[in-house]
Design an enzyme around this catalytic site. Sequence first.
Site, short mmCIF file in Angstrom:
data_model
loop_
_atom_site.label_atom_id
_atom_site.label_comp_id
_atom_site.label_asym_id
_atom_site.label_seq_id
_atom_site.Cartn_x
_atom_site.Cartn_y
_atom_site.Cartn_z
N THR A 81 75.60 43.50 86.03
CA THR A 81 75.89 43.49 87.47
C THR A 81 74.62 43.61 88.30
O THR A 81 74.42 42.84 89.25
CB THR A 81 76.80 44.69 87.82
N THR A 82 73.79 44.58 87.94
CA THR A 82 72.58 44.85 88.72
C THR A 82 71.69 43.60 88.74
O THR A 82 71.16 43.21 89.79
CB THR A 82 71.80 46.02 88.07
N HIS A 144 84.02 45.21 90.15
CA HIS A 144 84.38 45.38 88.74
C HIS A 144 85.89 45.18 88.56
O HIS A 144 86.41 45.36 87.47
CB HIS A 144 84.04 46.79 88.25
N SER A 179 76.01 50.20 75.91
CA SER A 179 75.49 50.45 77.26
C SER A 179 76.40 51.44 78.02
O SER A 179 75.92 52.37 78.66
CB SER A 179 75.37 49.12 78.01
N TYR A 236 75.70 37.02 79.71
CA TYR A 236 74.44 37.77 79.78
C TYR A 236 73.44 37.19 78.78
O TYR A 236 72.27 36.98 79.11
CB TYR A 236 74.74 39.24 79.48
#
Length: 340
Positions: A81-82, A144, A179, A236
């Site tokens: 997300t970041t 989210h 994570s 990702y």
Amino acid sequence: MAQAAASESSKTPTSAADEAEPKSYSDLVSTLPARGGWVSLVQYQNYWLNPGRLQHIIPVKELYKPRADDIILATYLKCGTTWLKALAFAITTRGRRHHAGDDGGHPLLTVHPQEAVPHLEVHTPGQGLADIERLPSPRLLGTHLPLSLLPPAVVSASGSGSGCRVVYLCREPKDVFVSLWHFVNGMRGGRSPVEMDAALGMFCEGVSPFGPVWEHYLEYWKESLVRPEQVLFMRYEEMVADPVRAVKTLAGFFAVPFTEEEERGGVPEEIVRLCSFETLSGLESNRTGDLDCGDNTVIGKSTFFRKGKVGDWENHMTKEMGKKVDDVFEEKLKGSGLVF
Ligand code: PAP
């Protein structure tokens, strides 16, 4: 938050959410299946959610009014997300004169990416739903939330069809788990850390914040197959493998493709560098201080940057644990075309 809190923390849940018509969110919570273990969760419309956040989550469906030029950055937790917020922000604001910071440099040099793009269901001072409503177009918004907890206008073309676009970023589930496990233990500040085995068992049952993860993935995945112009599904691992390509894909999807001149001038590469794990994690503004996430929750800004590696699960999980996750996801995603 002040404005938003006034409208959103009202003690009456929205009618859409309120099958049993409880008088308050705490009454609603008391009617829902609950699980503890690694984080406290209640099951609401098939998803496991933080009970303290329901008052912000449930109203999104009714109160968030998607605009045709909104861009929603949707992710399951810990899927990048970041990074996605930073990239989307840098892509869509490129060419603007930036005045943030003493040096007049890029805002991302002084503002945490999580703050640069507001989250629909995380209400911080100045970033509640009412504040989001007042933002000028075009808006970049993070979430989210699973697709089914977003307004019908976002959920499918058969809704009222706002035409807004959604980027969904997913990640290899074992890396997500590792994570998330670090993040949860980090939030506990070292106090009674959650055992990995116990957390993994729940993760594989689907009991994780905003889980089941596979349902979260599948809802967006299926929609991206039906409406690829409006729902872009990214991974990702692919972004890590070729970030320049990802940046160009995003710019095209946002309808602000790079011009030939920008490409010749290396603008996509510049954005990749600015938003890289190395650059962002090294900035003072991302290394120190806390993000105010509302509801008396603060999260260290550095917590959003751990390793940023593909395959880190191998450093934390046994092969058997990895197989357990693989088996669950293979079974749950069977026939969907989504594979890891
Ligand atoms: P959130 O779910 O709380 O919003 P999110 O940003 O999705 O967090 O996930 C954080 C993960 O993205 C971390 O992964 P790790 O624990 O496996 O290391 C974090 O390191 C990684 N991350 C953060 N920024 C970047 C970046 N610029 N490039 C690549 N990965 C990043």
